[in-house]
Write a protein that holds these residues in place. Structure first.
Motif, PDB file in Angstrom:
ATOM      1  N   ARG A   1       0.822  -1.219   0.000  1.00 23.31           N
ATOM      2  CA  ARG A   1       0.000   0.000   0.000  1.00 23.31           C
ATOM      3  C   ARG A   1       0.851   1.263   0.000  1.00 23.31           C
ATOM      4  NH1 ARG A   1      -2.482   0.052   4.885  1.00 23.31           N
ATOM      5  NH2 ARG A   1      -1.599  -1.901   5.670  1.00 23.31           N
ATOM      6  N   HIS A   2       2.031   1.211   0.664  1.00 26.20           N
ATOM      7  CA  HIS A   2       2.883   2.394   0.784  1.00 26.20           C
ATOM      8  C   HIS A   2       4.345   1.986   0.675  1.00 26.20           C
ATOM      9  CE1 HIS A   2      -0.618   4.606   2.348  1.00 26.20           C
ATOM     10  NE2 HIS A   2      -0.829   3.559   3.145  1.00 26.20           N
ATOM     11  N   TYR A   3       5.062   2.677  -0.196  1.00 25.78           N
ATOM     12  CA  TYR A   3       6.514   2.520  -0.245  1.00 25.78           C
ATOM     13  C   TYR A   3       7.105   3.711  -0.985  1.00 25.78           C
ATOM     14  CZ  TYR A   3      11.186   0.636  -0.835  1.00 25.78           C
ATOM     15  OH  TYR A   3      12.542   0.459  -0.785  1.00 25.78           O
ATOM     16  N   HIS A   4       8.186   4.280  -0.432  1.00 24.68           N
ATOM     17  CA  HIS A   4       8.848   5.448  -1.024  1.00 24.68           C
ATOM     18  C   HIS A   4      10.329   5.131  -1.204  1.00 24.68           C
ATOM     19  CE1 HIS A   4       5.655   8.032   1.316  1.00 24.68           C
ATOM     20  NE2 HIS A   4       5.106   7.280   0.369  1.00 24.68           N
ATOM     21  N   SER A   5      10.811   5.294  -2.429  1.00 24.11           N
ATOM     22  CA  SER A   5      12.229   5.072  -2.706  1.00 24.11           C
ATOM     23  C   SER A   5      12.629   5.881  -3.925  1.00 24.11           C
ATOM     24  CB  SER A   5      12.509   3.581  -2.911  1.00 24.11           C
ATOM     25  OG  SER A   5      11.915   3.127  -4.119  1.00 24.11           O
ATOM     26  N   ASN A   6      13.876   5.737  -4.315  1.00 25.43           N
ATOM     27  CA  ASN A   6      14.401   6.537  -5.424  1.00 25.43           C
ATOM     28  C   ASN A   6      13.702   6.228  -6.746  1.00 25.43           C
ATOM     29  OD1 ASN A   6      16.128   8.460  -6.568  1.00 25.43           O
ATOM     30  ND2 ASN A   6      17.610   6.886  -7.169  1.00 25.43           N
ATOM     31  N   HIS A   7      13.478   4.946  -7.012  1.00 25.42           N
ATOM     32  CA  HIS A   7      12.907   4.550  -8.306  1.00 25.42           C
ATOM     33  C   HIS A   7      11.472   4.046  -8.218  1.00 25.42           C
ATOM     34  CE1 HIS A   7      16.759   5.135 -10.211  1.00 25.42           C
ATOM     35  NE2 HIS A   7      17.344   4.257  -9.421  1.00 25.42           N
ATOM     36  N   PHE A   8      10.976   3.780  -7.004  1.00 26.51           N
ATOM     37  CA  PHE A   8       9.605   3.283  -6.828  1.00 26.51           C
ATOM     38  C   PHE A   8       8.949   4.060  -5.690  1.00 26.51           C
ATOM     39  CE2 PHE A   8      11.905  -0.118  -8.863  1.00 26.51           C
ATOM     40  CZ  PHE A   8      11.006  -0.574  -9.823  1.00 26.51           C
ATOM     41  N   TYR A   9       7.779   4.626  -5.991  1.00 31.84           N
ATOM     42  CA  TYR A   9       7.112   5.510  -5.030  1.00 31.84           C
ATOM     43  C   TYR A   9       5.609   5.325  -5.201  1.00 31.84           C
ATOM     44  CZ  TYR A   9       7.210   9.727  -2.049  1.00 31.84           C
ATOM     45  OH  TYR A   9       7.137  10.619  -1.001  1.00 31.84           O
ATOM     46  N   TRP A  10       4.941   4.768  -4.167  1.00 25.07           N
ATOM     47  CA  TRP A  10       3.506   4.567  -4.303  1.00 25.07           C
ATOM     48  C   TRP A  10       2.800   4.723  -2.960  1.00 25.07           C
ATOM     49  CZ3 TRP A  10       6.478  -0.055  -5.594  1.00 25.07           C
ATOM     50  CH2 TRP A  10       6.496  -1.021  -4.593  1.00 25.07           C
ATOM     51  N   ASP A  11       1.560   5.208  -3.021  1.00 23.22           N
ATOM     52  CA  ASP A  11       0.618   5.244  -1.898  1.00 23.22           C
ATOM     53  C   ASP A  11      -0.734   4.824  -2.464  1.00 23.22           C
ATOM     54  OD1 ASP A  11       1.980   6.442   0.585  1.00 23.22           O
ATOM     55  OD2 ASP A  11       2.577   7.848  -1.006  1.00 23.22           O
ATOM     56  N   ASN A  12      -1.160   3.621  -2.115  1.00 19.36           N
ATOM     57  CA  ASN A  12      -2.354   3.030  -2.713  1.00 19.36           C
ATOM     58  C   ASN A  12      -3.472   2.881  -1.696  1.00 19.36           C
ATOM     59  OD1 ASN A  12      -1.066   2.496  -5.295  1.00 19.36           O
ATOM     60  ND2 ASN A  12       0.025   0.821  -4.278  1.00 19.36           N
ATOM     61  N   GLU A  13      -4.685   3.094  -2.145  1.00 16.30           N
ATOM     62  CA  GLU A  13      -5.886   2.807  -1.352  1.00 16.30           C
ATOM     63  C   GLU A  13      -6.521   1.549  -1.936  1.00 16.30           C
ATOM     64  OE1 GLU A  13      -7.024   4.146   1.357  1.00 16.30           O
ATOM     65  OE2 GLU A  13      -5.419   5.654   1.487  1.00 16.30           O
TER      66      GLU A  13
END
Length: 642
Positions: free
Chosen positions: A442-454
């Motif tokens: 649902r949530h992950y933040h990094s240099n090449h992958f960044y997402w916040d999902n519902e």
């Protein structure tokens, strides 16, 4: 090659020591006391309530030569080729759902949950030392495992375990270094029982992103200089100076206090001593864990990753995240068998879990913090005593914050009966759940992958049946699962949910044959998915093991000499992305088939008293046929002969 020694002993299902056969010989000049025969009892504890679950003692040498293979004893897993590398089962029913510390999940060949830990109770100190070695000093693999347990008395035991592996890797930038050290203890009394496990993991892995061109393996004559074969170390790879590091520790405690009464001995043959009969048990289980994940890259080819979100300064990528969780479960159980009307045990419990996650922020200067809490209430009905029928039904429902609307219901049953001169076992399992996908999906933040999902909750229903006929050496297992809102990593290695129901059907037959000293073990698995694009699976998976087994040296040396083969049909196997250390669907512009290629190993497997050892040659069929599909993951070749 591997060698292992152990010492063992035997206790009954309540942890009481069986009277040892002590023999004393006396004459007029001396007294000789022979040692107590070693006895061993071994068990797991359940995840929810810490119930003691007896298991078979680990002393058999059958399949021992395969115990260190990352692809599994019967070759069910895809992996990157090196010892300790991330893996993913090709058999859908063996895949667990993502956990809170998702980056640890692909290391299931090394990482051990506390409910998988083996506790022991022994009348002599128990030691199990294991050493594996393969290959040379430049590209070889080594693993050392140590397990020690000692009893203070017949109820209290404690010990430690150490596990260290180092895989140098046949290909560039492929090394792995994984370490685990832990302490454990158990107390099994009439009124009080407790189990404690502490484990600390440190996992470091170099990443090469796979080889740059599969033709170095599949068609080397087409590559530069017209070579027909390349040394593994000379084949170029996509990444260098790139690493993933995972750290995790957990403390798991489960204990209970029993209220009951003392039953006086009746004087009949099976009841000659007073014994304590528990009626009610008060239970507390606690797990505290902390995990951190870091991805470091000093060099990345242009366009290897599609997006860049965070400027990490001097490093191309320097991603990090941490997780902390604490879970407490409190329960009360009305015990099975305390009188003739108590045919089953009944338990009610409540659990609370607190999770905290730290993620990087797009401005690279701050940290995003996420806190989640869950409260579940649950119940369990179980029957474990007797020889004919056993069952367990467990259900829980969420009551607070993210847990609201979530529920889990699972049950299993086994029925054992005589059929002519044989013992037949029928096992049934069923599960229904409605759960939120794991946090990192649902949530992950990094240099090449960044997402916040519902995401919506994922609804799963599964039914399995298993038939075991001991005398025929036959085991047949079949199951079906339906999934709504299946959560997966798509072609861009991003989390997504399927907009339709997906069904998976699976059947596995294990049939072994024996003629004198000649043995043939067989496993055939067929599975079918209703959506091969979102959930690709090989339809056919095979394992065959042909060997002779006999005893030599006055029947004290057990010997197996044989060869085994593992094979699965071609399919679009999941690819692997280093920056998230996960498997995902293959990219649309890079579709390859994996499978249709057998892997054959030959081995000599021996056991001398309490020492087991083997010699094995892996992938002996290399070069005997086309190497077109000699991969277990896209662009990660199978190890060559070693």
């Amino acid at each position: 090659m591997q060698a292992q020694t152990d010492q063992n002993s035997q206790f009954d299902q309540y942890g009481n020591q069986i009277d040892p056969a002590m023999r004393t010989q006396k004459d007029s000049s001396n007294v000789e006391v022979q040692s107590v025969p070693p006895k061993l009892y071994m068990w797991n504890v359940s995840e929810e309530l810490g119930t003691v679950l007896p298991i078979q003692v680990d002393t058999l040498f059958h399949h021992f030569q395969n115990t260190n293979l990352v692809e599994g004893v019967k070759g069910h897993y895809n992996y990157l080729g090196n010892l300790g590398a991330p893996r993913l089962s090709r058999l859908f029913f063996e895949r667990p759902q993502a956990s809170e510390s998702m980056f640890i999940d692909p290391f299931s060949s090394f990482y051990q949950n506390p409910w998988d830990f083996k506790f022991t109770n022994s009348n002599v100190p128990y030691t199990n030392l294991t050493y594996y070695k393969a290959g040379s000093k430049l590209d070889g693999e080594e693993r050392f495992k140590s397990y020690f347990s000692v009893n203070v008395n017949k109820r209290l035991a404690f010990g430690f375990n150490i596990d260290y592996l180092y895989g140098r890797g046949l290909y560039n930038s492929q090394s792995t270094s994984l370490f685990n050290g832990g302490l454990f203890g158990s107390y099994i009394g009439d009124r009080y029982q407790a189990h404690l496990v502490y484990n600390n993991y440190y996992m470091k892995m170099a990443e090469n992103g796979g080889i740059t061109d599969d033709r170095y393996i599949t068609a080397p004559e087409e590559m530069a200089e017209g070579k027909k074969e390349y040394e593994a170390s000379s084949i170029p790879t996509n990444l260098e100076e790139t690493w993933n590091r995972n750290k995790k520790f957990y403390v798991f405690l489960t204990h209970r206090y029993n209220l009951g009464f003392t039953k006086k001995a009746s004087g009949v043959e099976n009841d000659t001593v007073d014994r304590y009969v528990p009626v009610t048990s008060f239970i507390h289980t606690m797990k505290v864990e902390r995990a951190s994940h870091r991805f470091i890259s000093n060099s990345e080819p242009e366009d290897f990753y599609s997006n860049t979100y965070i400027n990490t300064g001097s490093l191309v990528s320097n991603d990090s995240t941490t997780y902390f969780g604490i879970k407490n479960t409190f329960g009360i159980e009305l015990m099975e068998g305390f009188n003739k009307y108590a045919k089953a045990g009944l338990t009610a419990y409540i659990s609370h879990k607190y999770n905290r996650y730290n993620l990087m922020n797009s401005d690279s200067a701050t940290v995003d913090k996420y806190n989640e809490q869950e409260v579940f209430i649950g119940g369990q009905l179980s029957k474990r005593q007797g020889n004919v029928l056993h069952y367990t039904i467990n259900g829980e429902a969420g009551m607070l914050e993210k847990a609201i609307g979530q529920f889990k219901l699972k049950g299993d049953l086994d029925l054992n009966f005589r059929l002519w001169k044989d013992t037949v076992s029928f096992i049934a399992r069923a599960a229904i759940s409605n759960t939120l996908p794991a946090f990192y999906l649902r949530h992950y933040h990094s240099n090449h992958f960044y997402w916040d999902n519902e995401f919506d909750k994922e609804f799963r229903s599964r039914v399995e049946g298993e038939l075991n006929i001991q005398r025929w050496r036959t085991n047949l297992k079949a199951g079906v699962e339906n999934i709504k809102n299946y959560t997966y990593l798509n072609q861009n290695a991003l989390p997504a949910q399927a907009g339709e129901n997906i069904q998976v059907i699976s059947a596995t037959l294990n049939q072994d044959f024996k003629l004198g000293i000649l043995h043939l073990d067989n496993e055939v698995t067929w599975q079918k998915t209703s959506n091969e694009k979102i959930l690709p699976l090989p339809q056919l998976s095979l394992y065959h093991n042909l060997y002779i087994e006999t005893k030599l040296a006055k029947k004290v040396l057990s010997v197996q000499l044989g060869a085994d083969v593992r094979y699965f049909s071609k399919y679009k196997a999941p690819a692997y992305t280093p920056a998230i250390q996960q498997y995902h669907l293959q990219a649309d512009d890079d579709q390859v088939d994996i499978g249709g290629y057998p892997i054959v190993n030959v081995y000599a497997n021996l056991q001398l008293k309490r020492t087991r050892f083997f010699v094995m040659m892996y992938h002996v069929n290399q070069g005997m046929m086309s190497n077109a599909n000699s991969f277990l993951s896209p662009h990660y070749p199978i190890n060559r002969v070693c």
